[in-house]
Design an enzyme around this catalytic site. Sequence first.
Site, PDB file in Angstrom:
ATOM      1  N   SER A   1       1.050  -1.204  -0.351  1.00 15.34           N
ATOM      2  CA  SER A   1       0.374   0.120   0.366  1.00 15.34           C
ATOM      3  C   SER A   1       0.703   1.336  -0.289  1.00 15.34           C
ATOM      4  O   SER A   1       1.606   1.475  -1.186  1.00 15.34           O
ATOM      5  CB  SER A   1      -1.438  -0.227   1.413  1.00 15.34           C
ATOM      6  OG  SER A   1      -2.065   0.782   0.445  1.00 15.34           O
TER       7      SER A   1
ATOM      8  N   HIS B   1      -7.775  -4.760   0.193  1.00 12.86           N
ATOM      9  CA  HIS B   1      -6.684  -4.456  -0.069  1.00 12.86           C
ATOM     10  C   HIS B   1      -5.845  -5.122   0.546  1.00 12.86           C
ATOM     11  O   HIS B   1      -4.491  -5.433   0.843  1.00 12.86           O
ATOM     12  CB  HIS B   1      -6.915  -3.451   0.564  1.00 12.86           C
ATOM     13  CG  HIS B   1      -6.043  -1.833   0.761  1.00 12.86           C
ATOM     14  ND1 HIS B   1      -5.329  -1.348  -0.293  1.00 12.86           N
ATOM     15  CD2 HIS B   1      -4.841  -1.531   1.725  1.00 12.86           C
ATOM     16  CE1 HIS B   1      -3.889  -1.068  -0.229  1.00 12.86           C
ATOM     17  NE2 HIS B   1      -4.339  -0.675   1.251  1.00 12.86           N
TER      18      HIS B   1
END
Length: 263
Positions: A100, A234
């Site tokens: 991320s 995610h």
Amino acid sequence: MTAPEPHEGRHHALWLRRFHPAPDRALRLLCLPHAGGAASFFVPLSRALSADLDVLAVQYPGRQDRWREEGVESLDELARQIYASIAPLTDRPLALFGHSMGATLAFEVARLLEQRAGTVPAHLFVSGRRAPSRHCDEAVHRLGDEALLADVRLLSGTDSSILGDEEFLHLALPAFRADYKAIETYRYRPGPPLRCPITALTGDSDPKTTLDEVRSWSEHTAADFGMKVYPGGHFFLSGHQDAIFRDITGTLLTEHGGCAVRH
């Protein structure tokens, strides 16, 4: 190109954590956490890969044993400080892994290594993040505390039991907000592609990026590019640890002659 000055490595111990020391390994892997994350996120990866790699994780200011420090609100400044801290690590092949926010940060650290030190990373693994050139306007860092925490909960990157701890939240919120500001105000500066290979990892239902945006990482390297898609959102990493660990180890050992021990 100029290498880091010797004194720039003095914060090495402040920024880096070795959970499973493997000083005789021929290859190093530096891991950079997500927004709101800490070095301990990579303990499972360190445990699994320590037989083959010397694994280190970056500890950002404002969390865990650095909780008294203010978070850094600029991703470029974070990259510069991490770059300065890893000067002692460039005596052998060094790969980077970022998830991320950590993926974009790893990219910028790789750029500094190549441009300032003339050191080409062994490999750049980027996870759960669109390519730096694919900008998307986001401003979660400007929202109130509850809205920011709602985004953190949505992504499931932080233990839900911790998010229910009011004392922890009071201590962690400034670090969460600083991280979100750092990645949301980051702007890619065009430049030469990296000379190291890039492998992009992503979940097929990640709400933060599309497969096309992840595929654009190919534009940022003049070397080989690979992309692996896993089921999940995610934080798809948590559900596919064994496969991801095998992929990282296999890639690095294949590229570097299968040599795990430093001679």
